[in-house]
Design a protein around this motif. Structure first.
Motif, short mmCIF file in Angstrom:
data_model
loop_
_atom_site.label_atom_id
_atom_site.label_comp_id
_atom_site.label_asym_id
_atom_site.label_seq_id
_atom_site.Cartn_x
_atom_site.Cartn_y
_atom_site.Cartn_z
N ALA A 245 3.75 -15.38 0.05
CA ALA A 245 4.16 -14.19 0.83
C ALA A 245 3.96 -12.91 0.53
CB ALA A 245 5.85 -14.26 0.86
N ALA A 246 3.93 -12.61 -0.89
CA ALA A 246 3.42 -11.37 -1.33
C ALA A 246 1.99 -10.94 -0.59
CB ALA A 246 3.50 -11.07 -2.86
N SER B 203 2.28 -10.09 2.94
CA SER B 203 2.70 -8.76 3.19
C SER B 203 1.76 -7.93 2.86
CB SER B 203 4.07 -8.75 2.23
OG SER B 203 4.60 -7.56 2.45
N ASP C 70 -0.66 -7.32 5.50
CA ASP C 70 -0.16 -6.56 6.46
C ASP C 70 0.13 -5.09 6.46
OD1 ASP C 70 0.11 -8.81 8.19
OD2 ASP C 70 2.22 -9.32 7.46
N ILE C 71 0.48 -5.01 5.17
CA ILE C 71 0.76 -3.32 4.82
C ILE C 71 -0.66 -2.69 5.14
CG2 ILE C 71 1.41 -1.75 3.19
CD1 ILE C 71 3.53 -3.90 2.18
N THR D 45 -1.94 -2.41 8.60
CA THR D 45 -1.14 -1.32 9.33
C THR D 45 -1.80 -0.12 8.97
OG1 THR D 45 0.99 -2.62 9.35
CG2 THR D 45 1.03 -0.19 9.48
N SER E 126 4.04 10.20 4.59
CA SER E 126 5.15 9.51 4.69
C SER E 126 5.02 7.90 4.86
CB SER E 126 6.31 9.80 5.68
OG SER E 126 6.51 11.43 5.63
N ALA E 127 4.14 7.53 5.42
CA ALA E 127 3.79 5.98 5.74
C ALA E 127 3.18 5.54 4.17
CB ALA E 127 2.54 5.95 6.63
N GLY F 65 5.98 5.28 1.77
CA GLY F 65 6.98 4.15 2.26
C GLY F 65 6.36 2.89 1.83
N ALA F 66 5.01 3.01 1.75
CA ALA F 66 4.34 1.64 1.64
C ALA F 66 4.24 1.28 -0.16
CB ALA F 66 2.92 1.72 2.16
N PRO G 208 5.97 1.42 -2.67
CA PRO G 208 7.00 0.50 -3.29
C PRO G 208 7.20 -0.96 -2.72
CG PRO G 208 8.29 2.16 -1.94
CD PRO G 208 6.86 2.87 -1.86
N VAL G 209 6.60 -1.18 -1.77
CA VAL G 209 6.80 -2.46 -1.32
C VAL G 209 5.50 -3.34 -1.35
CG1 VAL G 209 8.36 -2.06 0.47
CG2 VAL G 209 6.02 -1.78 1.34
N PHE G 210 4.22 -2.68 -1.83
CA PHE G 210 3.21 -3.48 -2.23
C PHE G 210 3.78 -4.57 -3.38
CE2 PHE G 210 0.23 -0.40 -0.42
CZ PHE G 210 -0.36 -1.13 0.49
N GLY G 211 3.16 -5.95 -3.16
CA GLY G 211 3.26 -6.83 -4.17
C GLY G 211 2.56 -6.64 -5.27
N ARG H 41 0.44 -4.18 -7.85
CA ARG H 41 0.97 -2.72 -8.33
C ARG H 41 -0.56 -1.92 -8.26
NH1 ARG H 41 5.03 -1.29 -7.03
NH2 ARG H 41 4.88 0.42 -8.39
N MET I 147 5.52 -10.34 0.15
CA MET I 147 6.68 -9.89 -0.61
C MET I 147 7.89 -9.56 0.58
SD MET I 147 7.38 -7.22 -3.54
CE MET I 147 7.51 -5.70 -2.54
N ARG J 238 11.99 -4.88 -5.13
CA ARG J 238 12.59 -4.80 -6.34
C ARG J 238 13.72 -4.31 -6.52
NH1 ARG J 238 6.99 -4.62 -6.75
NH2 ARG J 238 5.97 -6.40 -7.61
N GLY K 200 5.20 -2.07 7.17
CA GLY K 200 5.23 -2.03 5.73
C GLY K 200 5.79 -0.84 5.15
N TYR K 201 6.96 -0.50 5.41
CA TYR K 201 7.70 0.85 4.88
C TYR K 201 8.86 0.54 4.30
CZ TYR K 201 9.51 5.41 5.58
OH TYR K 201 10.01 6.73 5.60
N ALA K 202 9.04 1.26 3.34
CA ALA K 202 10.55 0.93 2.37
C ALA K 202 11.80 1.23 2.92
CB ALA K 202 10.24 1.60 1.10
#
Lengths: 195, 143
Positions: free
Chosen positions: A50-51, A54, A57-58, A61, A148-149, A152-153, A155-158, A160, B1, B5, B109-111
């Motif tokens: 899933a990571a 995801s 997908d990020i 986008t 901003s995008a 927001g992206a 911190p959600v990347f699996g 680093r 993910m 976290r 994909g946005y926090a």
């Protein structure tokens, strides 16, 4: 210190990478090193589940937004509303977005995904663009949104290292935004933090 | 993910709290929002969204009462199409707070926006815009 991720591509020389890691004390995951070194098959094997989905997908986008930005700057450049040196600036910024898009597309592919393609048609509010300031304000809005995008992206990347690459792009977009605000006669950096 | 976290969530809470957010990351819906402040917050959405035309994300005119994943001609993720959400103040507040947790598999994909006050302001702006001229002049969804 040399950069671990160069803006025009993902691959870095093995010697450079080892040297960077030794000096910085950073330890990258196996999949991240494989991705950065261009070893697609290893990256695919290790970045599973899933990571990875995801992350793809990020990235896709973000790629879609970069492709739209390239098209938007093209509209601005061809509008006849931009005068030098603003026109040159817009073309330079468009070039940065091309580099971002190229990096994102290659990364999606290396992760085993299918990079999104440019749309056949973009629906920009061209009727609202009547002078240079309108074009600059429109571009500034896109750049602010991009900041901003990416913020927001990150911190959600699996992965680093993908987050780090996104942060690098974020910095570039923030500079675009500041320069465009300055060209509009606005305070270039309106606050200490971006959101 | 599909979930952030704990450390990331904590950092978001700390940053929001340090910035004087009221109330930071409580998840509570603030009923009164300020559309003026919400317009500034909406600028964060400007890389992907517009009120009256589809971009990387779908347009926002006609948002309230719309079934998620239902804008004709827009290519959604399966997750969004199958979410069975109908957009209203409660569902939008939940989604904007943490899109990836609310609809795992969304392409957004946005926090998210952890500050309930900021979300209320954003929703106030979206409600005002949906009732305003920019959306009323939108005779048909544009792509």
């Amino acid at each position: 210190m040399k950069h671990a991720i160069r803006p025009t591509g993902i691959a870095i020389a093995a010697d450079d990478r080892r040297s960077f890691l030794r000096r910085s004390g950073l330890v990258l995951s196996g999949s991240a090193i494989a991705l950065l070194a261009g070893r697609e098959s290893l990256a695919r094997d290790e970045a599973e589940g899933a990571a990875k989905t995801s992350d793809i997908d990020i990235l896709n986008t973000a790629l879609g937004a970069e492709l739209e930005a390239i098209a938007a700057y093209q509209v601005g450049a061809e509008s006849g509303l931009l005068q030098k040196p603003v026109l040159s600036l817009a073309v330079t910024f468009q070039g940065h977005h091309r580099q971002h898009a190229d990096l994102l597309a290659k990364t999606v592919a290396k992760l085993g995904g299918k990079p999104v393609e440019p749309r056949s048609k973009y629906d920009f509010p061209v009727a609202r663009l009547k002078n240079q300031a309108d074009v600059l304000r429109f571009a500034a809005g896109l750049e602010q949104g991009a900041v901003s995008a990416y913020l927001g992206a990150v911190p959600v990347f699996g992965n680093r290292d993908l987050a780090k690459a996104a942060a690098s792009i974020l910095g570039d977009e923030a500079m675009h935004w500041a320069i465009l605000r300055n060209a509009l006669g606005e305070v270039p950096v309106p606050s200490a933090f971006v959101s | 993910m599909t979930a952030r976290r704990p450390a990331t969530v904590l950092a978001g809470i700390l940053l929001a709290a340090a910035a004087g957010s009221v109330p930071a990351a409580t998840g509570a819906i603030a009923t009164e929002g300020d559309a003026g402040r919400g317009k500034e917050i909406y600028a964060r959405c400007g890389a992907c969204h517009s009120l009256d035309y589809d971009r990387v994300g779908p347009h926002h005119c006609g948002l309230f009462g719309r079934r998620a994943g239902s804008v004709e001609g827009f290519e959604y993720s399966k997750a969004m199409k199958n979410s069975k959400l109908v957009w209203n103040s409660e569902t939008l507040d939940r989604f904007i707070a943490d899109p990836l947790k609310t609809v795992p598999g969304t392409r957004m994909g946005y926090a998210g926006i952890p500050d309930a006050r900021e979300r209320a302001d954003l929703l106030a702006y979206l409600r005002a815009s949906n009732d305003g001229p920019e959306c009323s002049q939108m005779s048909a969804p544009r792509r």
